[in-house]
Motif scaffolding. Structure first.
Motif, PDB file in Angstrom:
ATOM      1  N   THR A 137       8.774 -10.834 -19.765  1.00 39.15           N
ATOM      2  CA  THR A 137       9.246 -12.041 -19.174  1.00 39.15           C
ATOM      3  C   THR A 137      10.455 -12.515 -20.245  1.00 39.15           C
ATOM      4  OG1 THR A 137       7.314 -12.626 -18.203  1.00 39.15           O
ATOM      5  CG2 THR A 137       8.921 -14.556 -18.603  1.00 39.15           C
TER       6      THR A 137
ATOM      7  N   THR B  11      12.239 -14.893 -22.300  1.00 37.60           N
ATOM      8  CA  THR B  11      11.851 -16.199 -22.641  1.00 37.60           C
ATOM      9  C   THR B  11      12.795 -16.781 -23.981  1.00 37.60           C
ATOM     10  OG1 THR B  11      10.362 -15.492 -24.872  1.00 37.60           O
ATOM     11  CG2 THR B  11       9.279 -15.585 -22.451  1.00 37.60           C
TER      12      THR B  11
ATOM     13  N   ARG C 272      12.074 -14.975 -27.424  1.00 35.83           N
ATOM     14  CA  ARG C 272      12.477 -13.526 -27.256  1.00 35.83           C
ATOM     15  C   ARG C 272      13.896 -13.287 -27.209  1.00 35.83           C
ATOM     16  NH1 ARG C 272       7.964 -11.486 -22.830  1.00 35.83           N
ATOM     17  NH2 ARG C 272       6.340 -11.616 -24.156  1.00 35.83           N
TER      18      ARG C 272
ATOM     19  N   SER D 299       4.422 -14.097 -23.346  1.00 40.03           N
ATOM     20  CA  SER D 299       4.993 -15.139 -22.442  1.00 40.03           C
ATOM     21  C   SER D 299       4.161 -16.508 -22.263  1.00 40.03           C
ATOM     22  CB  SER D 299       5.947 -14.814 -21.591  1.00 40.03           C
ATOM     23  OG  SER D 299       5.101 -14.414 -20.231  1.00 40.03           O
TER      24      SER D 299
ATOM     25  N   GLU E 140       3.552 -18.278 -25.357  1.00 38.10           N
ATOM     26  CA  GLU E 140       4.926 -19.201 -25.595  1.00 38.10           C
ATOM     27  C   GLU E 140       4.572 -20.353 -24.631  1.00 38.10           C
ATOM     28  OE1 GLU E 140       9.398 -18.871 -25.401  1.00 38.10           O
ATOM     29  OE2 GLU E 140       8.275 -17.010 -25.832  1.00 38.10           O
TER      30      GLU E 140
END
Length: 462
Positions: free
Chosen positions: A96, A98, A101, A144, A147
């Motif tokens: 994903t 994010t 990232r 993710s 997060e």
């Protein structure tokens, strides 16, 4: 003289350092892709390597004109660390995009959108929102999902969760199903795939709006390979190939229906009659009970001769074209009679590969498992069973070790690697149940059927 010899070497070294990421990949004739073993990314299926990420990565390597080398680090954290350090050319692992990232990695174009969802097991009170959670919530470390939950903690300070550094999302879903943990967060695509095997799993609510999945590339200003990936995905989109791949792996899942006994018995009356003669003929040719073959056909396709699976197998008995040709059957897999004949012969061939010392009914249950997951994976499970002191010739023992093939701790030790090992266990047990019902119905109607000695047992299927 010495300086003269060193100068060309320095110049060559300098030229190599100045090469772009794309040039290095093409010079090496190899694309190194970091991925993970899971049903939504890449794994060794019964008919070879498969998975959405595998197909996309293979296509990209062909687009570049280089060989593909897949690397499967132990954890998601390792994948992120390795791509950040440049130990791979691209990370294709269902990642994903994010904010955290994006600060450390470059991302290619989104190829799929998923929704992170909170999952629980039926039989427990369904939480309506974050504040209703009352139990253990566990997610994959550095995911993710972790997060997103950390962001939610700012609004819900009472929210607590654990980050598991060893298990993948698929394994955490299994723990919820087994009632070892109360909740997990998984992506909607993973839930769609796994709910076929764990029908009691339920979605409580979405953790966030839909989010994009994309490949990750090493950080820095060199975007040469990433730009090539943009060209590749643009081509996939324009040609419709990306849509085909997504439908190939997920389209059939949206129509998934957990078929109970009543529906099955209804299908016996409505769907089986046109195919029964061919099941009986295949049974006579191979020595198998036609009702076992029919139970297999129902598990494979619900007796639908036009069925197509995400792995490309087709027909009532779900065979590949290569398998049909190997069996000497040069007819369409959608030809019901040919498919039934092929399935019966294929099962018989698997049985012949098993050691002669294995007797029925274990021989049949093990052969059915191999029909589903592949003979190599079955042998891996049998070896694990033997090493643990269990009996590798008994289905009751081997079925306890097949699920271990989806756990890194175990499949790293095997020859054929990752497999969705719980699926063949359900596959065999479902067929046993379907078979028992067919035996009961034919005995009830006193039809002229002959039961193989392998199945003259008094105990019910478990």
């Amino acid at each position: 003289m010495r300086l003269t010899l060193l100068l060309p070497l320095l110049l060559l070294s300098g030229c190599d350092l100045q090469k772009s990421h794309l040039d290095r990949v093409q010079d090496n004739d190899e694309l190194v892709v970091l991925t993970r073993n899971s049903a939504t990314t890449y794994y060794q299926g019964p008919f070879g390597p498969t998975g959405l990420e595998y197909d996309l990565a293979k296509g990209f390597a062909e687009f570049l004109g280089v060989k593909l080398r897949l690397v499967t680090p132990d954890t998601l954290s390792d994948i992120l660390d390795d791509i950040q350090s440049g130990r791979g050319d691209v990370a294709a692992a269902g990642l994903t995009i994010t904010e955290e990232r994006k600060r450390i990695l470059n991302f290619g174009p989104a190829y799929q959108h998923i929704t992170p969802q909170l999952v629980y097991r039926s039989g427990h009170r369904a939480p309506g929102n974050i504040e209703d959670l009352a139990g253990t919530l566990e997610v994959v470390a550095q995911s993710s999902h972790a997060e997103k939950l950390r962001q939610l903690q700012k609004s819900y300070p009472e929210l607590t969760f654990l980050e598991n550094p060893e298990l993948e999302s698929e394994e955490l879903l299994y723990l919820v199903w087994e009632q070892v943990i109360d909740y997990t967060v998984a992506d909607s695509n993973e839930i769609s795939i796994n709910r076929r095997f764990y029908p009691e799993l339920r979605v409580a609510f979405d953790i966030s709006a839909p989010e994009p999945l994309a490949w990750a590339f090493p950080p820095g200003e060199d975007l040469s390979l990433l730009n090539k990936a943009r060209e590749y995905f643009d081509k996939l989109n324009r040609s419709g190939r990306l849509e085909q791949l997504l439908d190939h792996y997920y389209g059939y899942v949206s129509n998934f229906d957990y078929v109970g006994t009543r529906r099955y018995m209804k299908h016996i009356k409505e769907r089986l009659p046109p195919f029964r003669k061919w099941f009986e003929e295949a049974g006579k040719e191979t020595g198998e009970d036609w009702r076992l073959l029919a139970a297999m056909g129902y598990q494979e396709s619900h007796w639908n001769p036009k069925a197509v699976s995400p792995t490309g197998v087709r027909g009532i008995m779900m065979l590949t074209q290569k398998t049909m040709q190997h069996l000497g059957i040069n007819k369409s897999r959608h030809n019901a009679q040919a498919s039934i004949e092929g399935g019966a012969l294929y099962l018989t061939n698997i049985k012949k590969k098993l050691p002669e010392r294995i007797k029925d009914p274990d021989r049949t249950w093990l052969a059915l498992a191999a029909y589903n997951v592949g003979f190599g994976h079955l042998e891996d499970a049998r070896i694990l069973a033997q090493e643990a002191g269990a009996n590798p010739d008994k289905w009751a023992d081997v079925k306890k070790f097949l699920p271990l093939l989806s756990q890194k701790k175990w499949y790293k030790k095997t020859r054929y690697g990752y497999a969705r090992g719980r699926e063949p266990v359900r596959y065999v047990e479902n067929i046993r149940s379907y078979y028992d019902i067919l035996v009961w119905l034919t005995d009830k109607d006193k039809l002229p059927t002959e039961v193989s000695p392998a199945f003259k047992i008094d105990t019910p299927a478990l």
